[in-house]
Design a protein around this motif. Structure first.
Motif, mmCIF file in Angstrom:
data_model
loop_
_atom_site.group_PDB
_atom_site.id
_atom_site.type_symbol
_atom_site.label_atom_id
_atom_site.label_comp_id
_atom_site.label_asym_id
_atom_site.label_seq_id
_atom_site.Cartn_x
_atom_site.Cartn_y
_atom_site.Cartn_z
ATOM 1 N N LYS A 124 25.959 -1.011 -6.754
ATOM 2 C CA LYS A 124 24.828 -1.226 -5.860
ATOM 3 C C LYS A 124 24.372 -2.678 -5.853
ATOM 4 O O LYS A 124 23.722 -3.127 -4.903
ATOM 5 C CB LYS A 124 23.665 -0.316 -6.279
ATOM 6 C CG LYS A 124 23.979 1.164 -6.133
ATOM 7 C CD LYS A 124 22.805 2.015 -6.585
ATOM 8 C CE LYS A 124 23.110 3.501 -6.440
ATOM 9 N NZ LYS A 124 21.996 4.348 -6.914
ATOM 10 N N GLN A 125 24.691 -3.406 -6.922
ATOM 11 C CA GLN A 125 24.289 -4.804 -7.025
ATOM 12 C C GLN A 125 25.493 -5.684 -7.344
ATOM 13 O O GLN A 125 26.433 -5.247 -8.019
ATOM 14 C CB GLN A 125 23.230 -4.980 -8.119
ATOM 15 C CG GLN A 125 21.896 -4.317 -7.789
ATOM 16 C CD GLN A 125 20.816 -4.745 -8.756
ATOM 17 O OE1 GLN A 125 21.081 -5.013 -9.924
ATOM 18 N NE2 GLN A 125 19.583 -4.833 -8.280
ATOM 19 N N LEU A 126 25.445 -6.898 -6.841
ATOM 20 C CA LEU A 126 26.494 -7.874 -7.142
ATOM 21 C C LEU A 126 25.992 -8.799 -8.243
ATOM 22 O O LEU A 126 24.970 -9.473 -8.083
ATOM 23 C CB LEU A 126 26.834 -8.697 -5.892
ATOM 24 C CG LEU A 126 27.570 -7.962 -4.764
ATOM 25 C CD1 LEU A 126 27.733 -8.894 -3.562
ATOM 26 C CD2 LEU A 126 28.920 -7.466 -5.245
ATOM 27 N N ILE A 138 24.505 -18.748 -3.983
ATOM 28 C CA ILE A 138 23.779 -18.186 -5.128
ATOM 29 C C ILE A 138 22.941 -16.991 -4.698
ATOM 30 O O ILE A 138 22.871 -15.968 -5.397
ATOM 31 C CB ILE A 138 22.897 -19.269 -5.780
ATOM 32 C CG1 ILE A 138 23.785 -20.333 -6.443
ATOM 33 C CG2 ILE A 138 21.942 -18.668 -6.804
ATOM 34 C CD1 ILE A 138 23.029 -21.540 -6.957
ATOM 35 N N GLU A 139 22.299 -17.094 -3.546
ATOM 36 C CA GLU A 139 21.430 -16.004 -3.076
ATOM 37 C C GLU A 139 22.210 -14.786 -2.599
ATOM 38 O O GLU A 139 21.619 -13.748 -2.300
ATOM 39 C CB GLU A 139 20.514 -16.523 -1.973
ATOM 40 C CG GLU A 139 19.466 -17.513 -2.501
ATOM 41 C CD GLU A 139 18.570 -18.080 -1.403
ATOM 42 O OE1 GLU A 139 18.932 -17.899 -0.204
ATOM 43 O OE2 GLU A 139 17.545 -18.704 -1.732
ATOM 44 N N SER A 140 23.551 -14.892 -2.568
ATOM 45 C CA SER A 140 24.380 -13.730 -2.220
ATOM 46 C C SER A 140 24.443 -12.718 -3.356
ATOM 47 O O SER A 140 24.844 -11.570 -3.155
ATOM 48 C CB SER A 140 25.810 -14.178 -1.890
ATOM 49 O OG SER A 140 25.833 -15.088 -0.815
ATOM 50 N N PHE A 141 24.052 -13.145 -4.562
ATOM 51 C CA PHE A 141 24.138 -12.270 -5.735
ATOM 52 C C PHE A 141 22.754 -11.751 -6.117
ATOM 53 O O PHE A 141 21.748 -12.432 -5.948
ATOM 54 C CB PHE A 141 24.748 -13.035 -6.912
ATOM 55 C CG PHE A 141 26.190 -13.422 -6.700
ATOM 56 C CD1 PHE A 141 27.212 -12.530 -6.987
ATOM 57 C CD2 PHE A 141 26.523 -14.673 -6.196
ATOM 58 C CE1 PHE A 141 28.535 -12.887 -6.789
ATOM 59 C CE2 PHE A 141 27.836 -15.038 -5.989
ATOM 60 C CZ PHE A 141 28.863 -14.130 -6.279
ATOM 61 N N HIS A 160 32.154 -20.366 -9.422
ATOM 62 C CA HIS A 160 31.754 -21.726 -9.801
ATOM 63 C C HIS A 160 30.858 -22.332 -8.723
ATOM 64 O O HIS A 160 30.512 -23.515 -8.799
ATOM 65 C CB HIS A 160 32.981 -22.621 -9.984
ATOM 66 C CG HIS A 160 33.915 -22.173 -11.064
ATOM 67 N ND1 HIS A 160 33.487 -21.860 -12.326
ATOM 68 C CD2 HIS A 160 35.271 -21.982 -11.053
ATOM 69 C CE1 HIS A 160 34.531 -21.494 -13.064
ATOM 70 N NE2 HIS A 160 35.614 -21.561 -12.321
ATOM 71 N N GLU A 161 30.498 -21.546 -7.710
ATOM 72 C CA GLU A 161 29.699 -22.055 -6.595
ATOM 73 C C GLU A 161 28.299 -22.447 -7.061
ATOM 74 O O GLU A 161 27.759 -21.901 -8.018
ATOM 75 C CB GLU A 161 29.596 -20.997 -5.499
ATOM 76 C CG GLU A 161 30.939 -20.555 -4.933
ATOM 77 C CD GLU A 161 31.728 -21.707 -4.350
ATOM 78 O OE1 GLU A 161 31.156 -22.473 -3.548
ATOM 79 O OE2 GLU A 161 32.906 -21.847 -4.718
ATOM 80 N N SER A 162 27.696 -23.402 -6.330
ATOM 81 C CA SER A 162 26.357 -23.842 -6.726
ATOM 82 C C SER A 162 25.423 -24.081 -5.537
ATOM 83 O O SER A 162 24.335 -24.600 -5.715
ATOM 84 C CB SER A 162 26.455 -25.126 -7.566
ATOM 85 O OG SER A 162 27.165 -26.133 -6.864
ATOM 86 N N ARG A 191 17.226 -22.492 -10.144
ATOM 87 C CA ARG A 191 16.259 -22.575 -9.030
ATOM 88 C C ARG A 191 16.410 -21.421 -8.042
ATOM 89 O O ARG A 191 15.411 -20.822 -7.628
ATOM 90 C CB ARG A 191 16.453 -23.908 -8.306
ATOM 91 C CG ARG A 191 15.491 -24.122 -7.147
ATOM 92 C CD ARG A 191 15.723 -25.472 -6.508
ATOM 93 N NE ARG A 191 14.812 -25.705 -5.391
ATOM 94 C CZ ARG A 191 14.858 -26.783 -4.608
ATOM 95 N NH1 ARG A 191 15.762 -27.741 -4.844
ATOM 96 N NH2 ARG A 191 13.987 -26.936 -3.616
ATOM 97 N N TYR A 192 17.642 -21.088 -7.663
ATOM 98 C CA TYR A 192 17.861 -20.109 -6.588
ATOM 99 C C TYR A 192 18.279 -18.723 -7.087
ATOM 100 O O TYR A 192 18.237 -17.754 -6.329
ATOM 101 C CB TYR A 192 18.936 -20.620 -5.620
ATOM 102 C CG TYR A 192 18.592 -21.954 -4.988
ATOM 103 C CD1 TYR A 192 17.460 -22.101 -4.180
ATOM 104 C CD2 TYR A 192 19.392 -23.071 -5.199
ATOM 105 C CE1 TYR A 192 17.148 -23.324 -3.607
ATOM 106 C CE2 TYR A 192 19.095 -24.294 -4.628
ATOM 107 C CZ TYR A 192 17.970 -24.414 -3.832
ATOM 108 O OH TYR A 192 17.655 -25.630 -3.264
#
Length: 564
Positions: A340-342, A407-410, A400-402, A469-470
């Motif tokens: 249900k969550q990433l 970030i807000e995709s997770f 490794h994305e920043s 931060r995000y």
């Protein structure tokens, strides 16, 4: 001449088969001539022949790059009787050499000894030189693992190889041979007898003929100390109910480490515990966690069959890990229902993400996924690598994305942070040498390394700052804490993933923690690649990250990240 050519042309037109037969014979003859010119003559191989008065000779072939020659067999027949060396890492046997002749005139013995002493002084921070010792091919002075490199052996390389495996002593012999051990079992020799230069650094001495230059390793990791194929785990108090904690036991009046390890290996148990004359076998469990080590002096009772070994006592057990794999944590599968969550497993490149994935898969029994696709990781068993990162079939997603959008995709994240000095070097090695390979010396010394540091060092800081931060729900784990206290940190990580951690399974993970993606320490750089300017820049980024962590009421970066 022209008439002759015309006649030949007409003749071969009428009989084309003869033409092609002649052409084939011509090509075959040319090939034979070419092969003869390429392979005739004696092979050129590095190394020195072991024999009286021989300073240079055909010696032993360095098999990293095998050389073939028509005259190889003839050359081999003239060599002295030696044991085969099937490559630079092949372990020696008791029949390795029938006889090593007395050393000839190697020249400049005194000057080499002086150079060797200066080299010994440079090694003081990680090892202490204790002297030149006699060695015997039938009964080695250092009886642990050994390896040879007849082109590139150095003092540092030998020390690093032995220290990484937890040995207390490293010895170099014949300029190219490295031996490891826990005890020095021979008498001293004159320093002048250790007179051979190291094959990889002529400024240092690497023993002599039947002579070892021995170092005591000050930084050997006791927790990884090996005895042959077994890993030394430490001295532990006898568990309350030993028959349940260690279910298989055997009385051994002539006890030795080898006998107990072999017995438990045969019974297919990963732990071998020596208790005086009793050998116990079992698994690490909640009854016997191996978390509370005792002083080794409490276990220092000599073995009945081997005076140089300790075999523990009835109250304090010496424990070794055998080569038997603990299968309680090896099963892995995809999630039975869509997540249900990433959850992201986020890190800067080189911070140990692949190792953390290995630990999480063993601890949970579920595959991890990736924001990318890496075929080499898939082939090594990371089956979630092929799934789309949004498939919902994996327990967490490597990234490794920043950027803010990524970030807000997770929904939540485990943020793995590592010392930037170590992380940058690890990623540079991966970029130019693969997941467990190493960058070439030319890359470190060329323009690639300075450019890499200039581009990647700022990213190390911004990566952490962006996730703090995000990120919606971020668990910060320091790579160094994970190495130091794997059980506790892995419990925290598994808790965020929503999995009930089975304690016995986590104990199993501790015994299988390295996996297939641990880069060997054998080729660590022998110098500091960071310039003062680089260190000044990186120290500024470390302070920035440290401040950001503390502003969120988190512990700052570990003390060893930069000199304070």
């Amino acid at each position: 001449m022209a008439k002759l050519l015309v006649k030949l042309q007409r003749y071969f037109r009428r009989k084309p088969v003869r033409f092609f037969t002649l052409l084939a014979l011509y090509l075959a003859a040319g090939s034979l001539v070419f092969l003869h010119s390429g392979f005739a003559g004696e092979p050129t191989v590095p190394g020195s022949q072991r024999g009286p008065g021989a300073s240079e000779g055909p010696g032993l072939p360095y098999l990293g790059v095998m050389q073939l020659s028509r005259g190889f067999k003839a050359a081999a027949a003239t060599m002295p009787e030696v044991g085969r060396r099937h490559g630079p890492w092949f372990k020696s046997t008791s029949k390795e050499l029938a006889e090593r002749g007395k050393a000839g005139d190697y020249g400049s013995t005194r000057s080499r000894a002086l150079r060797g002493r200066s080299g010994h002084e440079k090694e003081e921070d990680r090892a202490r030189y204790i002297g030149c010792y006699v060695d015997n091919t039938r009964r080695r002075t250092l009886r642990g693992v050994s390896f040879f490199d007849y082109k590139k052996m150095t003092v540092f390389r030998c020390q690093d190889n032995c220290a990484e495996r937890g040995y207390l002593y490293a010895g170099l012999e014949f300029g190219a041979e490295c031996y490891c051990g826990h005890k020095v079992q021979a008498s001293n020799a004159s320093e002048s007898e250790c007179n051979m230069e190291c094959k990889g650094e002529r400024s240092n001495t690497c023993g002599g003929v039947n002579r070892l230059s021995i170092y005591r390793l000050e930084l050997a990791q006791e927790s990884a100390r090996r005895y042959g194929s077994a890993i030394f785990r430490g001295c532990f108090r006898r568990p309350d109910n030993i028959s349940i904690a260690l279910p298989v036991s055997q009385l051994m009046l002539n006890m030795s480490v080898d006998k107990c390890v072999d017995f438990c290996t045969e019974k297919e148990y990963p732990l071998s515990a020596l208790a005086g004359t009793a050998c116990h076998c079992g698994f690490p469990t909640t009854l016997f966690t191996l978390h509370e080590r005792e002083d080794e002096q409490l276990c220092a009772q000599k073995c009945a069959a081997e005076e140089f070994e300790s075999c523990g006592t009835a109250e304090y057990l010496l424990v070794y890990q055998t080569q038997v794999q603990d299968n309680r944590c090896m099963d892995r599968r995809f999630l039975p229902t869509r997540a249900k969550q990433l959850v992201a497993l986020a890190s800067f490149p080189g911070a140990g993400n692949t190792w953390a994935r290995h630990l999480i898969e063993l601890a949970t029994g579920f595959y991890t996924g990736s924001y990318y696709f890496d075929g080499s990781l898939y082939n090594k068993g990371f089956k979630g690598e092929r799934d789309h990162w949004r498939s919902g079939r994996t327990i967490c997603i490597k990234t490794h994305e920043s950027g803010q959008k990524e970030i807000e995709s997770f929904d939540s994240a485990i943020l793995l942070i590592r010392n930037p000095y170590k992380a940058l070097m690890a990623e540079f090695n991966r970029k130019y040498g693969g997941h467990i390979g190493f960058a070439a010396h030319a890359h470190w010394k060329g323009k690639e390394w300075p450019e890499f540091v200039a581009n990647y060092a700022p990213w190390w800081a911004t990566h952490t700052l962006d996730w703090l931060r995000y990120g919606k729900k971020v668990l910060v784990v320091h790579f160094e804490d994970l190495k130091r206290d794997l059980f506790v940190q892995l419990q925290r990580m598994v808790g965020l993933l929503g999995i009930a951690a089975c304690e016995d399974r986590l104990l199993c993970v501790e015994g299988q923690k390295d996996g297939n993606f641990k880069r060997s320490g054998l080729r660590k750089l022998e110098y500091d690649p960071y310039t003062p300017e680089m260190r000044k820049m990186i120290s500024g980024y470390i302070r920035t990250v440290d401040t950001a962590l503390k502003l969120r009421n988190l512990s700052g970066v570990p003390d060893d990240y930069y000199p304070r």
